[in-house]
Design an enzyme around this catalytic site. Sequence first.
Site, mmCIF file in Angstrom:
data_model
loop_
_atom_site.group_PDB
_atom_site.id
_atom_site.type_symbol
_atom_site.label_atom_id
_atom_site.label_comp_id
_atom_site.label_asym_id
_atom_site.label_seq_id
_atom_site.Cartn_x
_atom_site.Cartn_y
_atom_site.Cartn_z
ATOM 1 N N GLY A 272 37.819 31.604 48.666
ATOM 2 C CA GLY A 272 38.761 32.465 47.964
ATOM 3 C C GLY A 272 38.261 32.921 46.601
ATOM 4 O O GLY A 272 38.888 33.742 45.980
ATOM 5 N N CYS A 273 37.144 32.369 46.114
ATOM 6 C CA CYS A 273 36.592 32.815 44.833
ATOM 7 C C CYS A 273 35.767 34.076 45.050
ATOM 8 O O CYS A 273 35.057 34.199 46.019
ATOM 9 C CB CYS A 273 35.694 31.753 44.213
ATOM 10 S SG CYS A 273 36.594 30.526 43.286
ATOM 11 N N VAL A 274 35.894 34.991 44.117
ATOM 12 C CA VAL A 274 35.142 36.235 44.213
ATOM 13 C C VAL A 274 33.797 36.100 43.540
ATOM 14 O O VAL A 274 33.609 35.423 42.605
ATOM 15 C CB VAL A 274 35.892 37.414 43.549
ATOM 16 C CG1 VAL A 274 35.681 38.664 44.354
ATOM 17 C CG2 VAL A 274 37.327 37.153 43.342
#
Length: 104
Positions: A102-104
């Site tokens: 979920g981290c960009v």
Amino acid sequence: MPTRTIAGKTVQVNDEGFMTNPAEWTKDIAVEIAKEEGIADLGADHWKVIDFCRANAAGGAAPTLRTITSGAGVSTKEMFTLFPKGPAKKVARISGLGKPEGCV
């Protein structure tokens, strides 16, 4: 797979600089990466979060911010104070784990 020397040890990393083999991690490596991330000194609260992440890494993947805050007993606000500007991603790098989902 690219490699990098951190704290005198050559480790495997991915294209974003995350370690790919958590077994290669040491506390000296954590201190060095923390300095790169703008964290001069790792205090007891930092180590509580780092140790929690390493103990709860599923197959080398870092736990999510929500998992860290509920499991380590650190609020989201505290996480942003300890690991400014993207705490989940920073603590994953410092802990020698893969990028959190979920981290960009």
